[in-house]
Design a protein around this motif. Structure first.
Motif, mmCIF file in Angstrom:
data_model
loop_
_atom_site.group_PDB
_atom_site.id
_atom_site.type_symbol
_atom_site.label_atom_id
_atom_site.label_comp_id
_atom_site.label_asym_id
_atom_site.label_seq_id
_atom_site.Cartn_x
_atom_site.Cartn_y
_atom_site.Cartn_z
ATOM 1 N N PRO A 178 42.875 39.293 60.944
ATOM 2 C CA PRO A 178 42.366 39.633 59.559
ATOM 3 C C PRO A 178 43.011 39.168 58.465
ATOM 4 O O PRO A 178 44.276 38.569 58.662
ATOM 5 N N GLY A 179 42.650 39.206 57.245
ATOM 6 C CA GLY A 179 43.362 38.774 56.166
ATOM 7 C C GLY A 179 42.430 38.843 54.888
ATOM 8 O O GLY A 179 41.417 39.063 54.773
ATOM 9 N N ALA A 180 43.008 38.249 53.836
ATOM 10 C CA ALA A 180 42.224 38.246 52.526
ATOM 11 C C ALA A 180 42.704 37.020 51.931
ATOM 12 O O ALA A 180 43.636 36.480 52.118
ATOM 13 N N SER A 181 41.517 36.451 51.062
ATOM 14 C CA SER A 181 41.719 35.070 50.368
ATOM 15 C C SER A 181 41.469 35.484 48.963
ATOM 16 O O SER A 181 40.215 35.894 48.482
ATOM 17 N N PRO A 182 42.338 35.108 47.927
ATOM 18 C CA PRO A 182 42.061 35.429 46.714
ATOM 19 C C PRO A 182 41.035 33.965 46.181
ATOM 20 O O PRO A 182 41.183 32.972 46.557
ATOM 21 N N LEU A 183 40.178 34.449 45.208
ATOM 22 C CA LEU A 183 39.138 33.517 44.792
ATOM 23 C C LEU A 183 39.518 32.884 43.256
ATOM 24 O O LEU A 183 39.675 31.688 42.883
ATOM 25 N N LEU A 184 39.591 33.595 42.432
ATOM 26 C CA LEU A 184 39.593 33.404 40.911
ATOM 27 C C LEU A 184 39.991 34.487 40.288
ATOM 28 O O LEU A 184 40.522 35.852 40.703
ATOM 29 N N GLY A 185 40.514 34.539 39.144
ATOM 30 C CA GLY A 185 40.957 35.600 38.063
ATOM 31 C C GLY A 185 39.981 35.690 36.871
ATOM 32 O O GLY A 185 39.693 34.885 36.314
ATOM 33 N N LEU A 186 39.731 36.779 36.565
ATOM 34 C CA LEU A 186 38.748 37.306 35.664
ATOM 35 C C LEU A 186 39.467 38.383 34.729
ATOM 36 O O LEU A 186 39.975 39.300 35.090
ATOM 37 N N PHE A 187 39.849 37.631 33.521
ATOM 38 C CA PHE A 187 40.296 38.514 32.412
ATOM 39 C C PHE A 187 41.733 39.020 33.210
ATOM 40 O O PHE A 187 42.187 40.291 32.811
#
Length: 529
Positions: A59-68
């Motif tokens: 398991p894990g998480a992956s950041p995509l982009l930043g919004l505001f």
């Protein structure tokens, strides 16, 4: 890890296909439907690849982009992958079915676009690792579904059902937004993983309890719980593929919300108790009314109301792995039921055998319930000797007893005096198979979600009271169903049947409150202007 973002490719594939169709690249509606089916198959392949990644990397998480200034991420864990596989498989089946079902139908390309868009939103919802993406996908799935519900916009019944669904969904959206704001303010993060970790450690206090209440409200509205269930039974004017997608997919979002935020929900035992009471009543209510419906699709809709109530009951009992298993099983069954509903009447007529094979008397019913409970106890003891008794929560044992009550109905027919021996053997085997399947699948669900979903806490006095009430209520209803031929001809039963067929008029009250009965077609509205 970047590899954990691979599941995002599934909704991207569907979104790109929908965009190409919208720009006219498919050239014909038939070709657009073919593209949609192939995109669904590609999404299923990517979901399977996500399962392989989960096995390989964990398991894990992956950041995509930043919004505001707010990060957006996707999660890869047993819950998200299970739901992604389920959604992508049902989505591909529905797209394949719709390609033939709507062949040469006006608006087929438009239908394919919105069907793909709905699947994109649901896929983003089940793998969202951030409150921003989760909330946006939650709202987007409802808005896209609204377009499908109004595929035949001139039908008054379609307008009324879609209007009621729209109002209910907007209240659910508002409740989720407020819950998200409270969670962010309480835990100082928009990351779902961080929030769940802090909640699991017991942090959050009153603010987390309020957020749990808002999450529960949003889930209850999304899953058509009493008394806001009416929209689910009225959106029958939409094409059958939409009904299959709604009942096998989108309506499960309420249960998924509770499962995803299970650690937060455990911080508020009072909210869980409310879920048990509302879900349990809705399950009994939907199951009884389903029996009085003459139309196949309407009966299936009421079945979904009851099943969603049972799923909410499971979440209220903190049996989150079992609730996830219920979502999978119900989705697969209900997708098949709706997509095959067109030939149901012909299949029943071909059997040429109305009613049950044998009518049990009171003695047969009593023996059936005792035998069913005996089989359940024996299987429980067998699994306890093999796997140990320490992992069995009283909530799970009680839930299994409730499920075995339903099997007792079939067993009663097999024990009737006029029943052939083959039927007796078959119903006995079904009873044993149901008990074995329950314990086996429960073990599998708990093993797969270990470390992702919290363990069921020991029940307190309130939980014990609710468990006892649930056992008594479901047992009483199962007994009434098993003895139905013995009392159904009584004059009082005729009146009760009429009231049940009308849903105890709860939906009529909601119509008055929402003004859904006043809806008129767009053409008439335009003419009046």
């Amino acid at each position: 890890m970047l590899t954990h973002s691979l599941p995002l490719l599934a909704p991207i594939a569907l979104a790109v296909t929908a965009g190409l169709i919208a720009k006219g690249q498919a050239q014909t509606p038939e070709r657009a439907a073919l593209w949609g089916e192939r995109a669904g198959l590609a999404g299923l392949g990517l979901a399977l690849a996500s399962l392989a990644l989960l096995i390989a990397f964990g398991p894990g998480a992956s950041p995509l982009l930043g919004l505001f200034g707010v990060g957006v991420s996707v999660r890869l864990d047993p819950v998200s992958v299970t739901m992604l596989l389920l959604v992508s498989f049902i989505g591909w089946v529905v797209l394949r079915y719709a390609r033939t079902y709507l062949d040469r139908e006006p608006g087929q390309a438009r239908f394919t676009i919105w069907l793909l868009a709905t699947l994109v939103a649901v896929m983003l919802l089940v793998q969202a690792g951030n409150l921003v993406l989760f909330t946006a996908a939650w709202i987007g799935s409802s808005l896209c579904l609204h377009k499908l519900l109004l595929f035949y916009p001139d039908r008054i019944a379609a307008q009324r059902g879609a209007h009621k669904k729209f109002v209910t969904a907007r209240i659910s959206d508002a409740s989720l937004i407020l819950a998200a704001v409270l969670l962010i303010a309480t835990y100082g993060s928009t990351d779902i993983g961080t929030i769940l970790t802090l909640a699991h450690s017991g942090q959050g206090g009153i603010m987390a309890g309020l957020a749990a209440g808002l999450l529960a409200l949003s889930a209850l509205l999304k899953s058509a719980q009493f008394p806001t269930h009416g929209w689910l039974t009225e959106v029958m004017e939409t094409p059958t593929p939409v009904s299959a997608l709604l009942h096998a997919g989108v309506v499960n979002a309420g249960g998924f919300l509770l499962i995803r935020f299970a650690d937060v929900m455990l911080l508020s035992p009072f909210v869980l108790a409310l879920l048990v009471m509302i879900g349990g009543f809705t399950a009994l209510f939907g199951g009884l009314i389903m029996l009085t419906q003459p139309a196949v699709k309407t009966s299936l809709a009421w079945s979904t109301v009851g099943q969603m109530g049972f799923m909410i009951l499971q979440c209220g009992l903190a049996l989150f792995p079992l609730a996830l298993l219920h979502i999978v099983a119900h989705s697969l069954y209900k997708a098949h039921a709706f997509l095959s509903s067109g030939g149901a009447v012909e299949r029943v007529a071909a059997i040429n055998r109305p009613g049950p094979v044998a009518v049990p008397n009171g003695g047969a019913v009593s023996r059936a319930f005792l035998a069913a409970l005996g089989i359940y106890t024996a299987v429980f003891a067998l699994f306890g000797l093999v796997f140990g008794f320490d992992g069995k929560s009283p909530q799970a044992i009680a839930l299994g007893a409730i499920l075995i009550f339903g099997v007792a109905y079939l067993l009663a027919q097999g024990l009737a005096d006029t029943a052939p021996r083959a039927l007796t053997r078959r119903t006995s085997a079904y009873s044993a198979g149901a008990a074995i399947s329950y314990f086996a699948l429960q073990r599998v669900a708990e093993w797969l979600t270990a470390g992702t979903l919290p363990l069921t806490p020991p029940p307190g006095p309130l939980e014990w009271a609710l468990i006892t009430l649930a056992l008594f209520s479901f047992g009483l209803v199962a007994l009434a169903q098993a003895t139905f031929p013995l009392w159904s001809n009584h004059p009082a039963a005729e009146g009760l049947r009429v009231h049940l067929a009308n849903g105890l008029y709860a939906n009529a009250v909601m119509d008055r409150l929402l003004g859904g009965w006043r809806r008129v077609s767009p053409s008439k509205s335009g003419a009046s202007k």
